[in-house]
Design a protein around this motif. Structure first.
Motif, mmCIF file in Angstrom:
data_model
loop_
_atom_site.group_PDB
_atom_site.id
_atom_site.type_symbol
_atom_site.label_atom_id
_atom_site.label_comp_id
_atom_site.label_asym_id
_atom_site.label_seq_id
_atom_site.Cartn_x
_atom_site.Cartn_y
_atom_site.Cartn_z
ATOM 1 N N TYR A 289 69.680 -24.639 -28.780
ATOM 2 C CA TYR A 289 68.594 -26.270 -29.242
ATOM 3 C C TYR A 289 67.347 -26.389 -30.578
ATOM 4 O O TYR A 289 67.304 -26.536 -31.642
ATOM 5 N N ASN A 290 66.038 -25.913 -30.313
ATOM 6 C CA ASN A 290 65.142 -25.426 -30.875
ATOM 7 C C ASN A 290 65.021 -24.826 -32.110
ATOM 8 O O ASN A 290 64.456 -25.326 -32.889
ATOM 9 N N LEU A 291 65.908 -23.908 -31.891
ATOM 10 C CA LEU A 291 65.635 -23.315 -33.225
ATOM 11 C C LEU A 291 66.652 -23.671 -34.772
ATOM 12 O O LEU A 291 66.327 -23.367 -35.946
ATOM 13 N N LYS A 292 67.578 -25.064 -34.689
ATOM 14 C CA LYS A 292 67.604 -25.686 -35.662
ATOM 15 C C LYS A 292 66.677 -26.671 -36.314
ATOM 16 O O LYS A 292 67.488 -27.305 -37.123
ATOM 17 N N LEU A 293 65.647 -27.008 -35.001
ATOM 18 C CA LEU A 293 65.064 -27.989 -35.564
ATOM 19 C C LEU A 293 63.206 -28.115 -36.042
ATOM 20 O O LEU A 293 63.232 -26.579 -35.584
ATOM 21 N N THR A 294 63.179 -28.674 -36.053
ATOM 22 C CA THR A 294 61.539 -28.656 -37.067
ATOM 23 C C THR A 294 60.695 -28.763 -35.553
ATOM 24 O O THR A 294 60.764 -29.216 -34.570
ATOM 25 N N PRO A 295 59.450 -28.621 -35.909
ATOM 26 C CA PRO A 295 58.351 -28.349 -34.807
ATOM 27 C C PRO A 295 58.890 -29.764 -34.486
ATOM 28 O O PRO A 295 58.291 -29.872 -32.966
ATOM 29 N N GLY A 296 58.408 -30.293 -34.890
ATOM 30 C CA GLY A 296 58.399 -32.332 -34.829
ATOM 31 C C GLY A 296 59.528 -32.598 -33.342
ATOM 32 O O GLY A 296 59.117 -33.427 -32.980
ATOM 33 N N GLU A 297 60.718 -32.373 -33.704
ATOM 34 C CA GLU A 297 61.205 -32.950 -33.388
ATOM 35 C C GLU A 297 62.178 -31.722 -31.744
ATOM 36 O O GLU A 297 63.297 -32.200 -31.385
ATOM 37 N N GLN A 298 61.611 -30.712 -31.569
ATOM 38 C CA GLN A 298 62.164 -30.438 -30.618
ATOM 39 C C GLN A 298 62.014 -30.473 -29.268
ATOM 40 O O GLN A 298 61.055 -31.687 -29.087
ATOM 41 N N LEU A 299 62.611 -30.071 -28.351
ATOM 42 C CA LEU A 299 62.511 -30.851 -26.895
ATOM 43 C C LEU A 299 61.792 -29.786 -25.803
ATOM 44 O O LEU A 299 61.758 -28.853 -26.470
ATOM 45 N N THR A 300 62.126 -30.619 -24.892
ATOM 46 C CA THR A 300 61.669 -29.426 -23.481
ATOM 47 C C THR A 300 62.476 -29.046 -22.918
ATOM 48 O O THR A 300 63.977 -29.963 -22.998
ATOM 49 N N PRO A 301 62.735 -28.347 -21.891
ATOM 50 C CA PRO A 301 64.181 -27.525 -20.867
ATOM 51 C C PRO A 301 64.225 -29.259 -20.297
ATOM 52 O O PRO A 301 65.255 -29.049 -19.168
ATOM 53 N N ASP A 302 62.815 -29.645 -19.325
ATOM 54 C CA ASP A 302 63.545 -31.367 -19.006
ATOM 55 C C ASP A 302 64.780 -31.942 -19.300
ATOM 56 O O ASP A 302 64.247 -32.690 -18.238
ATOM 57 N N ASP A 303 64.520 -32.250 -20.264
ATOM 58 C CA ASP A 303 65.360 -33.272 -20.808
ATOM 59 C C ASP A 303 66.865 -33.005 -19.888
ATOM 60 O O ASP A 303 67.360 -32.187 -20.105
ATOM 61 N N GLN A 304 67.404 -34.464 -20.543
ATOM 62 C CA GLN A 304 68.752 -35.088 -19.552
ATOM 63 C C GLN A 304 69.357 -33.852 -20.528
ATOM 64 O O GLN A 304 71.167 -34.128 -20.449
ATOM 65 N N LEU A 305 69.399 -33.547 -21.529
ATOM 66 C CA LEU A 305 70.683 -33.180 -23.219
ATOM 67 C C LEU A 305 70.969 -32.118 -21.869
ATOM 68 O O LEU A 305 72.383 -31.723 -22.771
ATOM 69 N N PHE A 306 70.377 -30.464 -21.691
ATOM 70 C CA PHE A 306 70.865 -29.389 -21.108
ATOM 71 C C PHE A 306 71.950 -29.520 -19.362
ATOM 72 O O PHE A 306 71.531 -28.838 -18.558
#
Length: 471
Positions: free
Chosen positions: A122-139
């Motif tokens: 998921y973070n491959l499509k985002l800039t470094p400032g918008e990247q998420l962590t693996p603990d996010d509820q989205l995953f």
């Protein structure tokens, strides 16, 4: 694994539970079985190429983002190919690719959580400032789907963890044949990575893939390796030229039709690959090599025309090695849960067990077959059959049967001539008496003609007989 089947009533009684299905690990899957699996699934060649290239490209990009070694990429690509042969319609290529990479991380001891893999993708499509962590509820929900597909991934591979890594052998061969390290060596290494975008890794051995990569790299860089092209050293590796030729043509198909999706194809012109392909086709035609080393038994009807590129079809009536794949009879008859948690309708239930040793599976199958063998015994029995006549009585119009008895004459101790009577005689004398010589004498009647009529019901026959006797 699915539960064992319940005993079903048969003609001669009850039979015990099903002896289960045995799935033997198959490290190699040949071209005829691949075509058969895709045909059964109804997937066209163009659609299969698109899904295969997208899935392997996703695995390659994610493993680079997570800094995983090449051996994890090799294992994940092989598991992805085998999974798609058994489950070609499972929730798109992203879920299958993620599950393959998740299983490969465990097998190669480069442990990563499913959420970490999804987060990296998921973070491959985002800039470094918008990247998420693996603990996010989205995953959270997507992670459960990947874990559920992991079991199907292992079943599709037959729980076979024997994998091949041609990159080490490619570097050793490049050093052994003294090729240029920066040109031929580097190109051969990149070709070995592009090789996993085809079905060659599940068809060929490590030596076959490594030799094909080095030879094709020398042809592309115009520094041919004459010893490999001449076939020297094939006996040592127990391979043949048709196997190497098939791998070379698979790579050239990739670079000719999907050059933009590869590493090496973008650095060289299309005419380079076409010229190499023409030279290889001429060699195959001269030596009568088949396009695929393991090909179909039946030849395709071409109405007298030659096959494409001058390559002949297989002349072998029977393949040297049996063509097997995960989609065989045993896996067709079991219930396999889909990605959504359901089961495929119309399939039998049964326990599937996986083995690595084919001889052990054959021995167990022969031992179990003795208990399911149907034995029949044929014998003859002599049965006495009575011959009967049938007639219709005029009074009741009923069909009655009687036994024919021999005609008999009973002698009488009294004087006088015996009286003969037939049932159809017009003048019937008095039964039992007549006058002879002036006195009454008792005579025994001689019965000729039809005997006493017996009904089909035993009770009625006995009553009728008693009435006749009483007259």
């Amino acid at each position: 694994m699915a539960p064992s089947q319940i005993a079903e009533p048969m003609e001669h009684g009850l039979v015990g539970p099903h002896p289960s299905y045995i799935e033997i690990a198959k490290p190699y899957i040949f071209e005829p079985k691949i075509h058969e699996c895709l045909t059964v699934a109804g997937v066209s060649e163009a659609k299969d190429d698109s899904i295969r290239l997208q899935g392997v490209a996703w695995i390659d990009s994610v493993r680079k983002a997570m800094h995983l070694p090449v051996r994890t990429y090799n294992t994940a690509a092989v598991y992805y190919h085998k999974f798609r042969l058994v489950h070609p319609d499972s929730n798109g290529y992203i879920d299958a690719a993620a599950a393959a990479l998740f299983a490969a991380c465990k097998i190669e001891d480069t442990l990563k959580k499913s959420k970490e893999i999804l987060c990296a993708a998921y973070n491959l499509k985002l800039t470094p400032g918008e990247q998420l962590t693996p603990d996010d509820q989205l995953f959270e929900n997507h992670s459960k789907t990947i874990i559920g597909l992991e079991r199907l991934m292992l079943e599709a591979s037959g729980f076979d963890f024997r994998n091949r890594y041609p990159q080490n052998l490619v570097l050793k061969m490049a050093k052994h044949y003294h090729v240029d390290r920066d040109t031929v060596g580097k190109t051969a290494y990149n070709i070995s990575l592009d090789l996993y975008r085809t079905f060659a890794p599940i068809k060929q051995t490590t030596a076959t893939m490594a030799i094909a990569c080095v030879e094709l790299s020398g042809r592309i860089c115009e520094q041919p390796v004459s010893e490999l092209e001449a076939g020297k050293g094939y006996t040592k590796w127990r391979i043949s030229r048709p196997e190497v030729m098939e791998t070379l043509l698979d790579l050239l198909d990739l670079y000719t039709h999907h050059r933009a999706s590869t590493i090496v194809g973008q650095d060289h012109a299309l005419e380079t690959f076409i010229s190499i392909r023409i030279a290889l086709n001429q060699e195959a035609s001269a030596n009568k090599y088949p396009r695929h080393f393991q090909s179909h038994k039946k030849r395709s009807i071409t109405n007298g025309a030659k096959a494409a590129n001058g390559i002949m079809d297989s002349k072998a009536k029977k393949p040297v090695t049996p063509t097997t794949s995960p989609r065989d009879e045993s896996l067709r008859d079991i219930t396999s849960p889909t990605a959504n948690g359901g089961s495929k309708p119309g399939l039998k239930e049964g326990t599937v067990r996986f083995m690595l040793n084919p001889q052990r599976a054959r021995d167990e199958k022969n031992a179990v077959a003795e208990f399911f063998k149907v034995e029949e015994e044929e014998y003859e029995v002599e049965v006495e059959v009575e011959r009967e006549r049938r007639r219709v009585l005029p009074e009741t119009k009923r069909i009655r049967s009687f036994k024919a008895e021999p005609e008999a004459t009973i002698a009488t101790p009294y004087r006088g001539d015996p009286v003969e009577w037939c049932g159809n005689a017009p003048d019937k004398p008095h039964e039992g008496q007549r006058k002879g010589n002036g006195r009454l004498e008792h005579q025994v009647l001689v019965q000729r003609g039809p005997p006493i009529v017996k009904d089909e019901v035993p009770g009625r026959a006995s009553k009728r007989k008693k009435r006749r006797r009483g007259r």
